[in-house]
Structure formats: structure tokens, C-alpha cells
Motif scaffolding. Structure first.
Motif, PDB file in Angstrom:
ATOM      1  N   THR A   1      -3.645  -7.792  44.532  1.00  0.00           N
ATOM      2  CA  THR A   1      -2.549  -6.830  44.457  1.00  0.00           C
ATOM      3  C   THR A   1      -2.339  -6.392  43.013  1.00  0.00           C
ATOM      4  O   THR A   1      -2.881  -6.995  42.077  1.00  0.00           O
ATOM      5  CB  THR A   1      -1.252  -7.461  44.980  1.00  0.00           C
ATOM      6  N   LYS A   2      -1.532  -5.356  42.809  1.00  0.00           N
ATOM      7  CA  LYS A   2      -1.223  -4.913  41.454  1.00  0.00           C
ATOM      8  C   LYS A   2      -0.561  -6.027  40.656  1.00  0.00           C
ATOM      9  O   LYS A   2      -0.816  -6.201  39.466  1.00  0.00           O
ATOM     10  CB  LYS A   2      -0.317  -3.685  41.508  1.00  0.00           C
ATOM     11  N   GLU A   3       0.313  -6.769  41.324  1.00  0.00           N
ATOM     12  CA  GLU A   3       0.999  -7.871  40.648  1.00  0.00           C
ATOM     13  C   GLU A   3       0.009  -8.953  40.222  1.00  0.00           C
ATOM     14  O   GLU A   3       0.120  -9.500  39.118  1.00  0.00           O
ATOM     15  CB  GLU A   3       2.063  -8.468  41.577  1.00  0.00           C
ATOM     16  N   GLN A   4      -0.940  -9.254  41.075  1.00  0.00           N
ATOM     17  CA  GLN A   4      -1.946 -10.261  40.732  1.00  0.00           C
ATOM     18  C   GLN A   4      -2.832  -9.780  39.583  1.00  0.00           C
ATOM     19  O   GLN A   4      -3.136 -10.554  38.668  1.00  0.00           O
ATOM     20  CB  GLN A   4      -2.799 -10.583  41.960  1.00  0.00           C
ATOM     21  N   LEU A   5      -3.237  -8.527  39.633  1.00  0.00           N
ATOM     22  CA  LEU A   5      -4.076  -7.997  38.563  1.00  0.00           C
ATOM     23  C   LEU A   5      -3.351  -8.021  37.219  1.00  0.00           C
ATOM     24  O   LEU A   5      -3.977  -8.197  36.166  1.00  0.00           O
ATOM     25  CB  LEU A   5      -4.508  -6.569  38.903  1.00  0.00           C
ATOM     26  N   ALA A   6      -2.038  -7.879  37.261  1.00  0.00           N
ATOM     27  CA  ALA A   6      -1.254  -7.935  36.026  1.00  0.00           C
ATOM     28  C   ALA A   6      -1.112  -9.358  35.503  1.00  0.00           C
ATOM     29  O   ALA A   6      -0.820  -9.567  34.320  1.00  0.00           O
ATOM     30  CB  ALA A   6       0.132  -7.337  36.264  1.00  0.00           C
ATOM     31  N   ASP A   7      -1.347 -10.338  36.366  1.00  0.00           N
ATOM     32  CA  ASP A   7      -1.218 -11.748  35.983  1.00  0.00           C
ATOM     33  C   ASP A   7      -2.358 -12.528  36.624  1.00  0.00           C
ATOM     34  O   ASP A   7      -2.185 -13.208  37.643  1.00  0.00           O
ATOM     35  CB  ASP A   7       0.134 -12.292  36.458  1.00  0.00           C
ATOM     36  N   PRO A   8      -3.578 -12.449  36.061  1.00  0.00           N
ATOM     37  CA  PRO A   8      -4.774 -13.014  36.705  1.00  0.00           C
ATOM     38  C   PRO A   8      -4.659 -14.498  37.055  1.00  0.00           C
ATOM     39  O   PRO A   8      -5.226 -14.936  38.055  1.00  0.00           O
ATOM     40  CB  PRO A   8      -5.878 -12.767  35.667  1.00  0.00           C
ATOM     41  N   LYS A   9      -3.934 -15.245  36.243  1.00  0.00           N
ATOM     42  CA  LYS A   9      -3.846 -16.677  36.552  1.00  0.00           C
ATOM     43  C   LYS A   9      -3.147 -16.941  37.883  1.00  0.00           C
ATOM     44  O   LYS A   9      -3.306 -18.009  38.484  1.00  0.00           O
ATOM     45  CB  LYS A   9      -3.145 -17.432  35.427  1.00  0.00           C
ATOM     46  N   SER A  10      -2.410 -15.944  38.385  1.00  0.00           N
ATOM     47  CA  SER A  10      -1.688 -16.117  39.641  1.00  0.00           C
ATOM     48  C   SER A  10      -2.622 -16.184  40.847  1.00  0.00           C
ATOM     49  O   SER A  10      -2.230 -16.671  41.917  1.00  0.00           O
ATOM     50  CB  SER A  10      -0.677 -14.981  39.840  1.00  0.00           C
ATOM     51  N   TYR A  11      -3.851 -15.689  40.697  1.00  0.00           N
ATOM     52  CA  TYR A  11      -4.791 -15.784  41.816  1.00  0.00           C
ATOM     53  C   TYR A  11      -6.120 -16.425  41.404  1.00  0.00           C
ATOM     54  O   TYR A  11      -7.135 -16.329  42.101  1.00  0.00           O
ATOM     55  CB  TYR A  11      -5.018 -14.414  42.466  1.00  0.00           C
ATOM     56  N   ALA A  12      -6.097 -17.119  40.285  1.00  0.00           N
ATOM     57  CA  ALA A  12      -7.299 -17.800  39.818  1.00  0.00           C
ATOM     58  C   ALA A  12      -7.677 -18.951  40.754  1.00  0.00           C
ATOM     59  O   ALA A  12      -6.810 -19.698  41.209  1.00  0.00           O
ATOM     60  CB  ALA A  12      -7.088 -18.330  38.400  1.00  0.00           C
ATOM     61  N   ASP A  13      -8.947 -19.067  41.054  1.00  0.00           N
ATOM     62  CA  ASP A  13      -9.471 -20.165  41.864  1.00  0.00           C
ATOM     63  C   ASP A  13      -9.813 -21.320  40.925  1.00  0.00           C
ATOM     64  O   ASP A  13     -10.798 -21.250  40.169  1.00  0.00           O
ATOM     65  CB  ASP A  13     -10.711 -19.701  42.629  1.00  0.00           C
TER      66      ASP A  13
END
Length: 394
Positions: free
Chosen positions: A352-364
Motif C-alpha cells: 500500500t502507499k502507507e507501506q511504501l512510505a515506511d518499508p520496515k512496516s512490511y519487511a520480511d
């Protein structure tokens, strides 16, 4: 003749390190199948340090190995650094011969090697295929996946190396090789025939199971042999259920594996790095994302459950008839906060746009890039297979 030459090559390579050769262990006891010597006394290959070595690592290039799934190809998905590929594992206080792909293939000639477990075990399986691929002529192998079973055939060696998806080892509602993203884990208490029928006849068995047990404190157990996975379900503590399943595996091994012909291994827990606070990073939401170096503190231990590791040791250590070699990858992998796929992998859904703005939020921070840490796990497996501890002799 080729296998004899492979054995001689292994013994010759090992001589400077081991001081043990031939076909007998200490006191004249018979060595385990595939073993050509014993590791030096007191050598624990799971304890050591990561050494930066661009000459030795990686052993293969990501783009050169056709078996790596898109969710582990970090360079292809834009990871800007390669430093995570250049660390090799050096056991403390002992040295052992380097992984030799040709020798490994010769020793597996006419044999069947099977990995059983979850996605971390599948990554180790794929890593092994990549390590062997570089030593094989083009067109001399084949690969196919049918449901939960993947089969690599080394045609010139009449050998197969396989992976069977069974993340909880027991039959469960997570057994589909593709569609297995379920929040509530349900396992069948007994029997485990649905899975174990695929294990029979393997000359080398490599199990793992940990991550899928850590989704909560409780596991749902289906009692009885009814095929309906919705009936007679009771809850059990995850640790207790894990012990139950490992005991089932040991009982199956005792009844189906000949220790004079086959070898069995269990790979310990693969750590996650989802909280930077565990290694002293107090930044909000910090995790593995953006990490480019291993943790230097030799005493570091993250969130891996020591209780579950203790269960593993207790149950597998009690396997009297069929020795189970424990491949302890946990401590060595605890240091590698830098080697996860982070955001550099195929995503199941667009960020999502929010995730792309904060990559660590969806980091594996669970799975590993290849080449990378699973290659070192296979070095440990190689050493355990050919140079087991002397106290493991039959």
C-alpha cells in the motif's frame, strides 16, 4: 569406482583437520552411513563466528541458479547491497573441509535425500540444489513439483533430492503446498501416515519444524482418524503439542528406518529479527529492514524460544534405535539480522502507499535471501553427514 574416489577425496581433504580416517570410529565402532571420519573431539560446528570473505562467499550467483523462488531473489527485486552474501561461517576452535559439490553428488549416487518441513527447510533444500547445480553439466538434471512434493533428479548419479511440505510434521490444515496462510493451526494427533508414506525409503532425511508452532500459546488438536478436520478438536499448549508430534516422528523412525543404511537429521529453529530493540536499536518500529551487517555480540540471543529448543533436544536425544543428528543453526543465524529478504522479494499483494512510505512496516524478517544463510546451514549438514561426532558411531 567413482564413489570410492569421492570417499578418498573426502578423507584426503579431511586429514589435516580430523586426524581420523577409515571405516571405523573410536574403539573400533562402526561409523554411521555416509560417514568417512569423525569430527575433532569437542568441535561444535554450531558455535563460531561469521567472517567476511568475498573470495569464498557466495558459492554461486543468484541469477545462475534456476531453482530459487521469486520470494528469495533479493537482488532481482532491487536489494542495493550484496554484503549479506559475503559472510562465511567459521566454527570456533575447529576447522572442517569445505563443501564439495562433486563429492556430495558422488556420495549420493543411487540414493534418495529428502527434506521435510516448512519454508525455511525448503530454502535450505533450494540452497543445496544451487550448491550442486554449479557442478552438473547442462541438461543432466530435472526438477518438478507435484502438490507437496518437489523432486530434483541428478540423472548422471541416479540420485534424487526432494522436499516435502509438512510445516508441522503432523497432518494439519496447513498442508497445502501453496494455499496455507491460515491463522488457526489444527493438527491431527495421530496417525501421521498421510505424510510419512512419502518419507519411506529415503537414505537421508532432513526434518525441521518450529516457526509454525509459534503463532500462539495454544495449538488445536484433532483427535481420532476421521477425515473431517472440524470434529472433536481440543486445545493443547504449543510446547506440549510439539513434544507429542516429535515423539510421533521418533516412533515412526524407529519402525521404518534402518540406522545401518540411512541417516536422519533435524535442523533447529531459524530465528526472526522483527524487533531491533533486541539488539539495542531503540528507533520506533526498527527491525531487519536496512540492516547490512551481522550482530557482533557473540552472546546475542533474540526471540527464539529456548523452551521449544529444549523439547527438541530432549525428544530427539531419546531416540535410541535411530540416531538423529541435530543440525544446530539457531545461534549462528541469530547474528544475521542483515540477511533476510526484507522488502526485496516477490510480494503476495502489492504494498500500500502507507507501506511504501515506511518499508520496515512490511519487511520480511523471517525468510532469507539466497545466496545467504541457508548455504551455511548446508555446510553444517555436509559436515554432520560425512564427519559426525565420534560419539554418534553405531
Amino acid at each position: 569406482m567413482a564413489k570410492l574416489l569421492a570417499v578418498l577425496a573426502l578423507v584426503a581433504a579431511a586429514a589435516p583437520f580430523l586426524g581420523v580416517a577409515g571405516q571405523e570410529g573410536e574403539g573400533g565402532s562402526e561409523l554411521l552411513p555416509f560417514a568417512v571420519g569423525a569430527a575433532p573431539e569437542g568441535c561444535d560446528v554450531g558455535q563460531g563466528e561469521w567472517v567476511y570473505d568475498e573470495a569464498a562467499a557466495p558459492a554461486y550467483e543468484e541469477a545462475a541458479c534456476p531453482y530459487i523462488p521469486a520470494e528469495l531473489t533479493c537482488q532481482a527485486h532491487g536489494r542495493p547491497d550484496k554484503s549479506y552474501q559475503h559472510w562465511r561461517w567459521q566454527p570456533r576452535g575447529c576447522s572442517l573441509p569445505s563443501f564439495n559439490a562433486t563429492v556430495m553428488l558422488e556420495m549420493l549416487r543411487g540414493k534418495r535425500m529428502l527434506f521435510v518441513g516448512d519454508a525455511l527447510n525448503r530454502a535450505q533444500y533450494v540452497s543445496l540444489l544451487c550448491l550442486l547445480h554449479r557442478a552438473m553439466p547442462e541438461g543432466s538434471s530435472s526438477f518438478e513439483t507435484v502438490d507437496a512434493l518437489s523432486i530434483f533428479r541428478a540423472k548422471a548419479y541416479d540420485a534424487t533430492i526432494e522436499f516435502y511440505w509438512a510445516p508441522l510434521l503432523a497432518e494439519s490444515n496447513a498442508d497445502d503446498g501453496v494455499e496455507h496462510q491460515l491463522n488457526d493451526r489444527v493438527i491431527r494427533g495421530a496417525p501421521m501416515d498421510r505424510h510419512s508414506r512419502f518419507w519411506k525409503g529415503a537414505d537421508v532425511l532432513v526434518f525441521n519444524s518450529y516457526l509454525w508452532w509459534m503463532t500462539g500459546d495454544k495449538i488445536q488438536i484433532l483427535r481420532g482418524a476421521d477425515n473431517d478436520m472440524s470434529k472433536d478438536i481440543v486445545e493443547m499448549g504449543a510446547e506440549e503439542a510439539y513434544r507429542l508430534v516429535l515423539h510421533q516422528v521418533v516412533r515412526w523412525l524407529d519402525g521404518n528406518v534402518d540406522p545401518k543404511k540411512s541417516r536422519v537429521f533435524f535442523v533447529t529453529a531459524s530465528p526472526t529479527h522483527a524487533s531491533g530493540q533486541l539488539w539495542g536499536d531503540e528507533a520506533e518500529g526498527s527491525n531487519c529492514h536496512g540492516q547490512t551487517k551481522p550482530i557482533a555480540d557473540a552472546s546475542y540471543w533474540g526471540s527464539t524460544s529456548k523452551a521449544m529448543l529444549r523439547v527438541t533436544g530432549e525428544v530427539l536425544g531419546a531416540s535410541a534405535r535411530v540416531p538423529v543428528g541435530v543440525v544446530n543453526v539457531t545461534q549462528m543465524s541469530e547474528y544475521r539480522r542483515d540477511a533476510h529478504t526484507q522488502v526485496y522479494r516477490e510480494q503476495w499483494a502489492p504494498p500500500t502507499k502507507e507501506q511504501l512510505a515506511d518499508p520496515k512496516s512490511y519487511a520480511d524478517c523471517t525468510h532469507w535471501c539466497l545466496p545467504g544463510v541457508p548455504d551455511a546451514w548446508n555446510e553444517l549438514l555436509y559436515w554432520k553427514l560425512f564427519f559426525p561426532a565420534s560419539d554418534q558411531a553405531l
